[in-house]
Design an enzyme around this catalytic site. Structure first.
Site, PDB file in Angstrom:
ATOM      1  N   ARG A   1       0.463  -1.350  -0.083  1.00  0.00           N
ATOM      2  CA  ARG A   1      -0.014   0.313   0.186  1.00  0.00           C
ATOM      3  C   ARG A   1       0.555   0.788   0.014  1.00  0.00           C
ATOM      4  NH1 ARG A   1      -3.404  -2.760   3.882  1.00  0.00           N
ATOM      5  NH2 ARG A   1      -1.795  -1.226   5.209  1.00  0.00           N
TER       6      ARG A   1
ATOM      7  N   TYR B   1     -16.050  21.554 -11.334  1.00  0.00           N
ATOM      8  CA  TYR B   1     -16.223  19.691 -12.102  1.00  0.00           C
ATOM      9  C   TYR B   1     -17.934  19.252 -10.857  1.00  0.00           C
ATOM     10  CZ  TYR B   1     -15.007  15.130 -13.173  1.00  0.00           C
ATOM     11  OH  TYR B   1     -15.778  14.172 -13.793  1.00  0.00           O
TER      12      TYR B   1
ATOM     13  N   ASP C   1      -8.220  22.641  -7.676  1.00  0.00           N
ATOM     14  CA  ASP C   1      -8.253  21.640  -8.901  1.00  0.00           C
ATOM     15  C   ASP C   1      -7.799  22.353  -9.946  1.00  0.00           C
ATOM     16  OD1 ASP C   1      -8.839  19.664 -11.146  1.00  0.00           O
ATOM     17  OD2 ASP C   1     -10.991  19.308 -10.148  1.00  0.00           O
TER      18      ASP C   1
ATOM     19  N   LYS D   1      -6.365  13.282 -17.200  1.00  0.00           N
ATOM     20  CA  LYS D   1      -6.321  13.572 -18.189  1.00  0.00           C
ATOM     21  C   LYS D   1      -5.322  13.512 -18.737  1.00  0.00           C
ATOM     22  CE  LYS D   1     -11.070  14.290 -17.670  1.00  0.00           C
ATOM     23  NZ  LYS D   1     -10.785  15.274 -16.141  1.00  0.00           N
TER      24      LYS D   1
END
Ligand SMILES: *Cc1c(COP(=O)(O)O)cnc(C)c1O
Length: 406
Positions: free
Chosen positions: A64, A118, A190, A215
Site C-alpha cells: 500500500r 467540476y 483543482d 487527463k
C-alpha cells in the site's frame, strides 16, 4: 542524471524529461521498471522491527505504500510543482478530491465550493461530505465581495477551479487563495485544466493543488488516476489520511502515467496552438455567439489567464447563436474527427453537448452573458487533440452546415 535540485532550475522541457528518474529507481534503464508488489521481504527480524519505526517516502514497507514505480511518479510530479514538498497519488481524480477533503474537513465545518467546479466535486459536497456533517456552500468565484461574505467561523476549506468546468470562467486564484488564508481556511485548487506547467498553484498562494492525472498527464485516454501536492505540513497530513483510507494506485498505471508525463509539455503546446486556431475560426463564424476559450484574446477571462497562467490546453467551449438543442446535437453528431465523450486530455479530439443550467446556483450562465435567455444558449465543449487543426476546422465547417439545416 543530476539531482532534483538542478532539475528545478532547468527549463520546462528539461524538467519534464528528467523529473523522477532517480538512478536508485531506474537502475541501468531509462524508466523505472514496473514493480508489482504486495509483499516486501525483510532481510531478518531486526530489519522487520526497524521498518515499523519508519514511515517515510521511498522506503519499502508493504504494497500500500507503493514501490519505486509509484515513488518515481510522485517524485516527478513534486519536481514539476514549485513549492511542493510531496505528492500523493489517488486511483482517480475524484478520489484525489475526496482524499483531500477527508483530510482537511471535520464534522461541523463549512466548505466553500466554487459554483463552476467540476460536477462530481459539487455532488461530493452535497452528498458524501454533507453525509459526514460538513456543510457545502457554493460561491461565484468572479464576485469577490460575495465570496468574502460567504466565510463564517466554521469555514475550513475553499475549493477553487480555474477555468471553471464547462463554462471556462477564469477567477483570480491568487486573490481568492489569499483571502482564504486571511480567514484561516485552507485553499484547494483543482488544477486539472492547466496542470503544473500552465499554472503554478502553490507558488500562486494555493495550499493544496490537485489534478486528475486521467487527463493531460495520462494523455492517451487509457488510465485513471489523481494526485494532490502540497507544502510539508499539508503533504504529511494528506499522506497519512491516504494511508488510513488504503488509497493505492497500480504500478502499471503509474508507469503509464510516467510515460504520458514525458510528452506533457509538447502535447500541451501543440493542443493549445491548435485550440487557438479552432477557437479563432469559430469566433469568426456567424453561427457562433460566443467562444469560451481563455487563451483567445477577447474571450471571457483572457486577461486573467494571461496574467496568471503560463500555458493552456485544448479544452474550451462555445455557444451557438440561437438554434435549438437538437440542432446543436445534430452538429455534434455530424462531426467525423471528434469522438463524443466526457473525459479529455488524450491525444484525440472530442466534442460534448453541454448544458450547465442544472449545475449552477450562483453563476451568471442561467441569464446568459450575451443577454440571451438560457433556453436559447446551446453550447458545445471541444477537446482539441493532436490531429491537424486544419482538418478539424474543415470537419467543424461541414458540421456547421448540418447545424443550419434544421
Ligand atoms: C476529469 C476531472 C476530474 C476527475 O477525474 P477522474 O480521474 O475522471 O475521476 C476532476 N476535476 C476535473 C476538473 C476534471 O476534468
Amino acid at each position: 542524471m543530476s539531482a532534483n535540485a538542478d532539475l528545478e532550475k532547468a527549463r520546462t522541457g528539461t524538467r519534464v524529461v528528467g523529473a523522477g528518474r532517480r538512478k536508485e529507481w531506474t537502475g541501468a534503464v531509462v524508466n523505472p521498471p514496473v514493480w508489482r508488489a504486495s509483499t516486501h521481504l525483510y532481510e531478518n527480524t531486526a530489519a522487520l522491527g526497524a521498518t515499523a519505526r519508519h514511515n517515510e517516502d521511498g522506503r519499502f514497507h508493504y504494497g500500500r505504500r507503493g514501490a519505486p514505480t509509484q515513488w518515481a511518479l510522485c517524485d516527478a510530479l513534486t519536481t514539476l510543482e514549485p513549492g511542493a514538498a510531496g505528492t500523493v497519488l489517488y486511483p482517480s481524480g475524484v478520489a484525489a478530491i475526496s482524499g483531500v477533503m477527508l483530510t482537511l474537513l471535520r464534522p461541523g465545518d463549512v466548505m466553500l465550493i466554487s459554483d463552476n467546479a467540476y460536477d462530481p466535486s459539487r455532488s461530493m459536497g452535497t452528498g458524501l461530505l454533507a453525509d459526514f456533517g460538513i456543510e457545502p456552500r457554493f460561491f461565484d468565484p468572479l464576485d469577490i465581495a460575495a465570496y468574502e461574505s460567504a466565510f463564517c467561523e466554521r469555514t475550513r476549506v475553499v475549493l477553487l477551479e480555474a477555468p471553471g468546468s464547462l463554462t471556462m470562467e477564469v477567477c483570480d486564484v491568487p486573490r481568492l487563495a489569499a483571502i482564504a488564508r486571511d480567514k484561516g481556511a485552507t485553499s484547494v485548487l483543482d488544477n486539472t485544466w492547466a496542470g503544473p506547467l500552465g499554472f503554478a498553484g502553490l507558488e500562486k498562494g494555493v495550499d493544496v493543488v490537485l489534478m486528475a492525472l486521467t487527463k493531460h498527464v495520462g494523455g492517451h485516454s487509457d488510465l485513471m488516476m489523481g494526485s494532490a501536492s502540497a507544502g510539508p505540513e499539508l503533504y504529511a497530513a494528506l499522506r497519512k489520511r491516504a494511508q488510513q483510507l488504503g488509497t493505492v494506485v497500480s504500478p502499471d498505471d503509474a508507469a503509464l502515467a510516467l510515460r504520458g508525463l514525458r510528452t506533457l509539455h509538447v502535447r500541451l503546446q501543440q493542443e493549445t496552438q491548435s485550440a487557438l486556431k479552432v477557437a479563432r475560426f469559430l469566433s469568426q463564424r456567424e453561427e457562433v455567439a460566443q467562444v469560451l476559450c481563455p487563451m483567445l484574446p477577447g474571450s471571457p477571462g483572457h486577461e486573467t489567464w494571461k496574467r496568471d497562467f503560463t500555458g493552456g490546453c485544448g479544452l474550451f467551449s462555445f455557444v451557438f447563436r440561437g438554434g435549438t438543442a437538437s440542432a446543436r446535437n445534430r452538429f455534434v453528431d455530424a462531426l467525423r474527427l471528434f469522438g463524443i465523450g466526457f473525459s479529455w486530455g488524450g491525444y484525440e479530439s472530442l466534442a460534448l453537448p453541454i448544458d450547465p443550467r442544472s449545475l449552477r446556483e450562483r453563476m451568471p450562465w442561467p441569464q446568459g452573458w450575451d443577454g440571451t435567455s438560457a433556453d436559447d444558449r446551446h453550447a458545445v465543449r471541444l477537446a482539441i487533440g493532436l490531429e491537424d487543426p486544419d482538418d478539424l476546422i474543415a470537419d467543424i465547417e461541414q458540421a456547421l452546415a448540418a447545424w443550419k439545416e434544421g
